[in-house]
Design a protein around this motif. Structure first.
Motif, PDB file in Angstrom:
ATOM      1  N   ALA A  38       0.836  -1.200   0.000  1.00  0.00           N
ATOM      2  CA  ALA A  38       0.000   0.000   0.000  1.00  0.00           C
ATOM      3  C   ALA A  38       0.873   1.252   0.000  1.00  0.00           C
ATOM      4  O   ALA A  38       2.039   1.222   0.409  1.00  0.00           O
ATOM      5  CB  ALA A  38      -0.914  -0.002   1.219  1.00  0.00           C
ATOM      6  N   THR A  39       0.304   2.357  -0.448  1.00  0.00           N
ATOM      7  CA  THR A  39       0.967   3.658  -0.402  1.00  0.00           C
ATOM      8  C   THR A  39       0.290   4.512   0.656  1.00  0.00           C
ATOM      9  O   THR A  39      -0.918   4.749   0.588  1.00  0.00           O
ATOM     10  CB  THR A  39       0.881   4.370  -1.764  1.00  0.00           C
ATOM     11  OG1 THR A  39       1.471   3.537  -2.766  1.00  0.00           O
ATOM     12  CG2 THR A  39       1.606   5.706  -1.723  1.00  0.00           C
ATOM     13  N   LEU A  40       1.045   4.964   1.643  1.00  0.00           N
ATOM     14  CA  LEU A  40       0.474   5.707   2.762  1.00  0.00           C
ATOM     15  C   LEU A  40       0.023   7.097   2.330  1.00  0.00           C
ATOM     16  O   LEU A  40       0.631   7.726   1.453  1.00  0.00           O
ATOM     17  CB  LEU A  40       1.497   5.824   3.899  1.00  0.00           C
ATOM     18  CG  LEU A  40       2.092   4.503   4.405  1.00  0.00           C
ATOM     19  CD1 LEU A  40       3.009   4.770   5.593  1.00  0.00           C
ATOM     20  CD2 LEU A  40       1.007   3.506   4.766  1.00  0.00           C
ATOM     21  N   ILE A  41      -1.043   7.586   2.973  1.00  0.00           N
ATOM     22  CA  ILE A  41      -1.589   8.915   2.666  1.00  0.00           C
ATOM     23  C   ILE A  41      -1.581   9.813   3.898  1.00  0.00           C
ATOM     24  O   ILE A  41      -1.063  10.931   3.859  1.00  0.00           O
ATOM     25  CB  ILE A  41      -3.026   8.804   2.113  1.00  0.00           C
ATOM     26  CG1 ILE A  41      -3.043   8.042   0.783  1.00  0.00           C
ATOM     27  CG2 ILE A  41      -3.637  10.186   1.923  1.00  0.00           C
ATOM     28  CD1 ILE A  41      -4.434   7.828   0.218  1.00  0.00           C
ATOM     29  N   PHE A  42      -2.167   9.342   5.005  1.00  0.00           N
ATOM     30  CA  PHE A  42      -2.313  10.181   6.192  1.00  0.00           C
ATOM     31  C   PHE A  42      -2.324   9.318   7.433  1.00  0.00           C
ATOM     32  O   PHE A  42      -2.908   8.238   7.406  1.00  0.00           O
ATOM     33  CB  PHE A  42      -3.626  10.988   6.110  1.00  0.00           C
ATOM     34  CG  PHE A  42      -3.839  11.926   7.256  1.00  0.00           C
ATOM     35  CD1 PHE A  42      -3.276  13.194   7.240  1.00  0.00           C
ATOM     36  CD2 PHE A  42      -4.579  11.534   8.363  1.00  0.00           C
ATOM     37  CE1 PHE A  42      -3.463  14.049   8.312  1.00  0.00           C
ATOM     38  CE2 PHE A  42      -4.762  12.378   9.432  1.00  0.00           C
ATOM     39  CZ  PHE A  42      -4.208  13.644   9.407  1.00  0.00           C
ATOM     40  N   PRO A  43      -1.675   9.769   8.524  1.00  0.00           N
ATOM     41  CA  PRO A  43      -0.978  11.027   8.769  1.00  0.00           C
ATOM     42  C   PRO A  43       0.299  11.174   7.941  1.00  0.00           C
ATOM     43  O   PRO A  43       0.994  10.208   7.679  1.00  0.00           O
ATOM     44  CB  PRO A  43      -0.634  10.956  10.267  1.00  0.00           C
ATOM     45  CG  PRO A  43      -1.592   9.976  10.851  1.00  0.00           C
ATOM     46  CD  PRO A  43      -1.795   8.965   9.769  1.00  0.00           C
ATOM     47  N   ASP A  44       0.592  12.406   7.561  1.00  0.00           N
ATOM     48  CA  ASP A  44       1.725  12.687   6.696  1.00  0.00           C
ATOM     49  C   ASP A  44       3.050  12.394   7.391  1.00  0.00           C
ATOM     50  O   ASP A  44       3.178  12.506   8.614  1.00  0.00           O
ATOM     51  CB  ASP A  44       1.712  14.149   6.255  1.00  0.00           C
ATOM     52  CG  ASP A  44       0.560  14.451   5.320  1.00  0.00           C
ATOM     53  OD1 ASP A  44       0.276  13.603   4.460  1.00  0.00           O
ATOM     54  OD2 ASP A  44      -0.054  15.523   5.461  1.00  0.00           O
ATOM     55  N   ASN A  45       4.047  12.064   6.590  1.00  0.00           N
ATOM     56  CA  ASN A  45       5.371  11.741   7.110  1.00  0.00           C
ATOM     57  C   ASN A  45       6.072  12.981   7.661  1.00  0.00           C
ATOM     58  O   ASN A  45       6.117  14.039   7.026  1.00  0.00           O
ATOM     59  CB  ASN A  45       6.219  11.137   5.989  1.00  0.00           C
ATOM     60  CG  ASN A  45       7.479  10.484   6.516  1.00  0.00           C
ATOM     61  OD1 ASN A  45       7.534  10.005   7.643  1.00  0.00           O
ATOM     62  ND2 ASN A  45       8.509  10.437   5.677  1.00  0.00           N
ATOM     63  N   ASN A  46       6.605  12.846   8.881  1.00  0.00           N
ATOM     64  CA  ASN A  46       7.367  13.907   9.547  1.00  0.00           C
ATOM     65  C   ASN A  46       6.568  15.197   9.719  1.00  0.00           C
ATOM     66  O   ASN A  46       7.127  16.294   9.667  1.00  0.00           O
ATOM     67  CB  ASN A  46       8.659  14.199   8.784  1.00  0.00           C
ATOM     68  CG  ASN A  46       9.618  13.030   8.789  1.00  0.00           C
ATOM     69  OD1 ASN A  46       9.723  12.311   9.773  1.00  0.00           O
ATOM     70  ND2 ASN A  46      10.314  12.832   7.681  1.00  0.00           N
TER      71      ASN A  46
END
Length: 233
Positions: A38-46
């Motif tokens: 999967a490709t993460l969306i939220f919460p955003d990285n850093n």
């Protein structure tokens, strides 16, 4: 007298079915395709997570979201509290999950894709975020991540070696790093204080080394990395 002899020939039933296949199904079904990551969306990285339902002064419910992946029937959301290292999981059959987490706390998360009929899985990238907390105007930095040498690696080197790490902060106000290094499994020797994310160290062959990084921001907030180790051949 004429004697007539008879020869008995056994009658054998022969099946044309080629053996029992255990039913009408295909005895050699096609393998189940492996799920994709999967490709993460939220919460955003850093970043700071300021979306969610506040349950109390200590907890909020946040909706984690990611892009649906191919050949996937279910997902497992994996979270780690970066203050306590406590881990938790949440399951979902869609591309989002509501999870109750601590406010004012840094987290790390990733998603594992699963499919029925196969033991193969796929793991997304790992992201970090700070869950918004009451009264917080400046967040502590995220714990530093080892870049080189990779944690647990064995490398061929002698003389000088460059340690490299990654530092991130929601407020983007990191001012310095304290690097602790040595052969003790809990390194206490301060090697250097630097604003860079690299530091040269002296190493010898056939030795295991341990190191950690303390990150400090402009407000005096600090974070402690995990202890990283590597071996010199």
């Amino acid at each position: 007298m004429k004697i007539i002899s008879r020869i008995l020939i056994p009658f054998v039933l022969v099946s044309c079915g080629g053996g029992d296949s255990g039913g009408d199904g295909n005895p050699n079904p096609d393998p189940v395709p492996a799920p994709q990551a999967a490709t993460l969306i939220f919460p955003d990285n850093n970043e700071e997570c300021n979306e969610g339902e506040n349950i109390s002064g200590e907890e909020s419910r946040v909706t984690f979201r990611w892009n649906a992946s191919q050949n996937t029937d279910s997902y497992t959301v994996n979270l780690r509290n970066l203050n306590t290292n406590a881990s938790s999981q949440a399951s979902a059959t869609t591309n989002e999950a509501d999870v109750t987490i601590q406010r004012g706390t840094p987290y790390e998360w990733f998603v594992v894709s699963r499919a029925s009929g196969t033991s193969e899985t796929a793991t997304s990238a790992t992201w970090r975020f700070y869950n918004q907390g009451p009264g917080l105007e400046n967040y502590a930095p995220f714990p530093a991540l080892a870049v080189n040498p990779a944690r647990g690696s064995t490398i061929n080197a002698s003389g000088m070696l460059t340690l490299e790490w990654e530092g991130n902060d929601v407020d983007d106000d990191i001012v310095e790093y304290e690097v602790f290094f040595g052969t003790d499994s809990n390194p206490e020797t301060l090697l250097a204080t630097t604003a860079e994310t690299t530091q040269e160290v002296a190493v010898t062959t056939s030795q295991v080394y341990y190191w950690r990084v303390l990150t400090r921001d402009s407000q005096g907030n600090t974070s402690q990395s995990e202890i990283f180790e590597f071996r010199i051949e």
